[in-house]
Design a protein around this motif. Structure first.
Motif, PDB file in Angstrom:
ATOM      1  N   SER A 202       0.825  -1.202   0.000  1.00  0.00           N
ATOM      2  CA  SER A 202       0.000   0.000   0.000  1.00  0.00           C
ATOM      3  C   SER A 202       0.861   1.255   0.000  1.00  0.00           C
ATOM      4  CB  SER A 202      -0.925  -0.010   1.221  1.00  0.00           C
ATOM      5  OG  SER A 202      -1.619   1.209   1.328  1.00  0.00           O
ATOM      6  N   GLU A 203       1.977   1.220   0.736  1.00  0.00           N
ATOM      7  CA  GLU A 203       2.873   2.373   0.791  1.00  0.00           C
ATOM      8  C   GLU A 203       3.440   2.683  -0.596  1.00  0.00           C
ATOM      9  OE1 GLU A 203       4.977   5.464   2.822  1.00  0.00           O
ATOM     10  OE2 GLU A 203       3.323   4.180   3.444  1.00  0.00           O
ATOM     11  N   LEU A 204       3.788   1.652  -1.343  1.00  0.00           N
ATOM     12  CA  LEU A 204       4.392   1.851  -2.661  1.00  0.00           C
ATOM     13  C   LEU A 204       3.360   2.191  -3.733  1.00  0.00           C
ATOM     14  CD1 LEU A 204       6.993  -1.066  -2.741  1.00  0.00           C
ATOM     15  CD2 LEU A 204       7.500   1.375  -2.581  1.00  0.00           C
ATOM     16  N   PHE A 205       2.277   1.418  -3.765  1.00  0.00           N
ATOM     17  CA  PHE A 205       1.341   1.508  -4.888  1.00  0.00           C
ATOM     18  C   PHE A 205       0.039   2.220  -4.557  1.00  0.00           C
ATOM     19  CE2 PHE A 205       3.853  -2.441  -5.488  1.00  0.00           C
ATOM     20  CZ  PHE A 205       4.594  -2.016  -6.584  1.00  0.00           C
ATOM     21  N   GLY A 206      -0.193   2.510  -3.272  1.00  0.00           N
ATOM     22  CA  GLY A 206      -1.427   3.165  -2.887  1.00  0.00           C
ATOM     23  C   GLY A 206      -2.582   2.176  -2.793  1.00  0.00           C
TER      24      GLY A 206
ATOM     25  N   ALA B 169       9.168 -11.764  -1.805  1.00  0.00           N
ATOM     26  CA  ALA B 169       9.179 -12.212  -3.200  1.00  0.00           C
ATOM     27  C   ALA B 169       7.910 -11.813  -3.949  1.00  0.00           C
ATOM     28  CB  ALA B 169       9.381 -13.722  -3.258  1.00  0.00           C
ATOM     29  N   ARG B 170       6.746 -11.889  -3.281  1.00  0.00           N
ATOM     30  CA  ARG B 170       5.495 -11.557  -3.966  1.00  0.00           C
ATOM     31  C   ARG B 170       5.486 -10.099  -4.412  1.00  0.00           C
ATOM     32  NH1 ARG B 170       1.036  -8.944  -2.894  1.00  0.00           N
ATOM     33  NH2 ARG B 170       1.775  -8.438  -0.794  1.00  0.00           N
ATOM     34  N   LEU B 171       5.951  -9.222  -3.539  1.00  0.00           N
ATOM     35  CA  LEU B 171       5.977  -7.811  -3.879  1.00  0.00           C
ATOM     36  C   LEU B 171       7.055  -7.506  -4.925  1.00  0.00           C
ATOM     37  CD1 LEU B 171       4.380  -5.350  -3.177  1.00  0.00           C
ATOM     38  CD2 LEU B 171       5.931  -4.887  -1.284  1.00  0.00           C
ATOM     39  N   GLN B 172       8.131  -8.287  -4.916  1.00  0.00           N
ATOM     40  CA  GLN B 172       9.165  -8.124  -5.942  1.00  0.00           C
ATOM     41  C   GLN B 172       8.575  -8.304  -7.337  1.00  0.00           C
ATOM     42  OE1 GLN B 172      12.678 -10.535  -5.293  1.00  0.00           O
ATOM     43  NE2 GLN B 172      12.609 -10.148  -3.085  1.00  0.00           N
ATOM     44  N   ALA B 173       7.648  -9.257  -7.493  1.00  0.00           N
ATOM     45  CA  ALA B 173       7.029  -9.502  -8.796  1.00  0.00           C
ATOM     46  C   ALA B 173       6.209  -8.296  -9.247  1.00  0.00           C
ATOM     47  CB  ALA B 173       6.143 -10.753  -8.724  1.00  0.00           C
ATOM     48  N   LYS B 174       5.481  -7.691  -8.315  1.00  0.00           N
ATOM     49  CA  LYS B 174       4.678  -6.518  -8.662  1.00  0.00           C
ATOM     50  C   LYS B 174       5.572  -5.328  -8.980  1.00  0.00           C
ATOM     51  CE  LYS B 174       0.544  -4.037  -7.235  1.00  0.00           C
ATOM     52  NZ  LYS B 174      -0.601  -3.961  -6.289  1.00  0.00           N
TER      53      LYS B 174
END
Length: 461
Positions: A187-191, A226-231
């Motif tokens: 949420s911090e990165l992508f809102g 890892a999951r957030l790395q993909a996004k």
């Protein structure tokens, strides 16, 4: 610097605003706390919020925390009411600024809280070579990976690159991936959109959108799961992001700079970091040498910090003595520039006489830097130095018979106590990540120990 003024612009706060603007700050005004939160949700962003003491500082701080908006708050008010200052700090404000405003005090508070004093100070060839490469690649659009030990100045170099780039007049947004819990980092990165999850009371613009047209620094990216790395990989490749709970992608135009104090190639081999993401980030790699690899910088930085903290603490400037300089150069500085800065800050406060002597150069546990080199022949040393050596030896003897875990626990809790419960300041002094500190404090709390909250000290009984 982006400054958000919360409260009435009449009177002294208006004067403080003018001083800030005269010093180059970009000022936004909110008449109420609700309006301030709405502005920050909308992606305008602020490096610092200056809030009138007549408003409820605690409500603002809690609102920022609930929405995961990492903007420091400075309270301000007319007069010198010590109780109001204490209450503001306990409510979560970083500083209290008395009004009417003093231009130099405002500048000092802004620099201390928003950390705007990002100067590249380098005299050693090893560091000058890195800065030369940074100058060469700064005007490009290439992603940059900054590597090196903790405390070497990776964020300072990132800001330097931004200021030298074609995006210098656009936002520079920094996200510490290690300081934000994993379940909140997305949420911090992508809102997020309103209702995307419990607590999402309104749409929130993330750091990618906030940094649009400028530079986004992903600090300690090796801590990202890892999951957030993909996004993140998709966002970099497609130049678009998806808000949490959103239905349409949002186009972005940013430059990515990432930092890591780990060997990301080794993390790839371990399976904890995506290889394709490493390739995307590592278009240009700038490795910052450790402080022990650039001895000339030890002296240059020490002199800079000595003057900086003499001014900040209102004490007479004392030059660093030649014997002290030899001591500083010989120390290995495992915490690098961060450790050196804290050590010189202490020395400025502890020094007596006309210069900063060796007896003032102490580690956080009170032990004198380089005291082991005086193990023999201490009777030949000047009385102040001999006294410091004996004191440091007594501290060391007091640790004998205790476990490393016990000593570590006491050091962490004493440092947190010294910082009035401020986790970020304590982690910086200890030279550890905020995540490591939080894990340790959770462990101590589960063991039944009292952990001071922000603005608190442990009860002594």
């Amino acid at each position: 610097m982006r400054l958000l003024i919360v409260g009435s612009l009449s009177g002294q706060i208006g004067a403080a605003t003018k001083i800030a603007m005269d010093r180059g700050a970009k000022v936004t005004h909110a008449s109420s706390i609700d309006m301030a939160l709405a502005i920050l949700r909308g992606g305008s962003g602020a490096d610092l919020a200056l809030c009138d003491i007549v408003l409820d500082i605690g409500t603002l701080v809690r609102g920022l925390a609930a929405e995961h908006i990492c903007t420091p708050v400075v309270a301000c008010g007319v007069g010198s009411d010590a109780r109001k200052a204490v209450d503001a700090i306990r409510a979560g404000a970083k500083e209290y600024l008395p009004l009417p405003p003093d231009p130099e005090l405002i500048a000092a508070v802004f620099a201390a809280v928003a950390d705007e004093s990002h100067q590249m100070i380098a005299e050693d060839e090893a560091m000058l070579s890195v800065i030369g490469l940074a100058d060469q690649v700064a005007p490009s659009e290439a992603s940059i990976l900054l590597t090196g030990e903790s405390g070497t100045g990776k964020e300072v170099l990132a800001r330097y690159v931004h200021k030298k780039s074609n995006r210098a007049d656009k936002p520079f947004i920094s996200v510490n991936c290690a300081a934000i819990p994993e379940n909140l980092l997305e949420s911090e990165l992508f809102g997020h959109e309103k209702g995307a999850f419990t607590g999402a009371i309104a749409r929130r613009v993330g750091k990618f959108e906030e940094a649009n047209s400028g530079t986004l620094l992903l600090d300690e990216i090796s801590e990202m799961d890892a999951r957030l790395q993909a996004k993140l990989l998709r966002a970099i490749q497609e130049r678009e992001i998806d808000r949490v709970g959103g239905t349409r992608p949002v186009k972005i135009d940013i430059r990515i700079i990432a930092t890591s104090n780990r060997d990301l190639a080794e993390e790839v081999r371990k399976g904890t970091f995506r290889e394709d993401l490493l390739y995307r980030l590592n278009v240009v790699n700038l490795r910052l040498p450790s402080l022990r690899e650039r001895p000339k910088d030890i002296l240059a930085l020490s002199r800079h910090f000595a003057r900086k903290y003499a001014e900040a603490n209102g004490v007479a400037f004392r030059p660093i003595g030649s014997a002290t300089e030899r001591l500083l150069v010989q120390h290995p500085w495992p915490g690098n520039v961060r450790e050196l800065e804290n050590t010189i800050h202490r020395a400025v406060l502890l020094a007596s006489g006309n210069e900063i002597g060796p007896e003032a150069i102490r580690l956080p546990d009170g032990k004198q830097v380089g005291s082991s080199t005086f193990a023999a022949g201490t009777t030949d040393l000047p009385t102040p130095v001999r006294s410091a050596v004996e004191s440091a030896a007594a501290v060391t003897r007091g640790l004998v018979g205790r476990t490393v875990a016990d000593v570590e626990r006491d050091l962490i809790l004493d440092t947190l106590d010294h910082c009035l419960g401020n986790r970020t300041h304590a982690a910086n002094i200890l030279g550890i990540s905020i995540r490591t500190l939080r894990n340790k404090l959770r462990e101590y709390s589960q063991a039944g120990l009292a952990i001071p909250g922000p603005g608190e000290q442990r009860a002594v009984g």
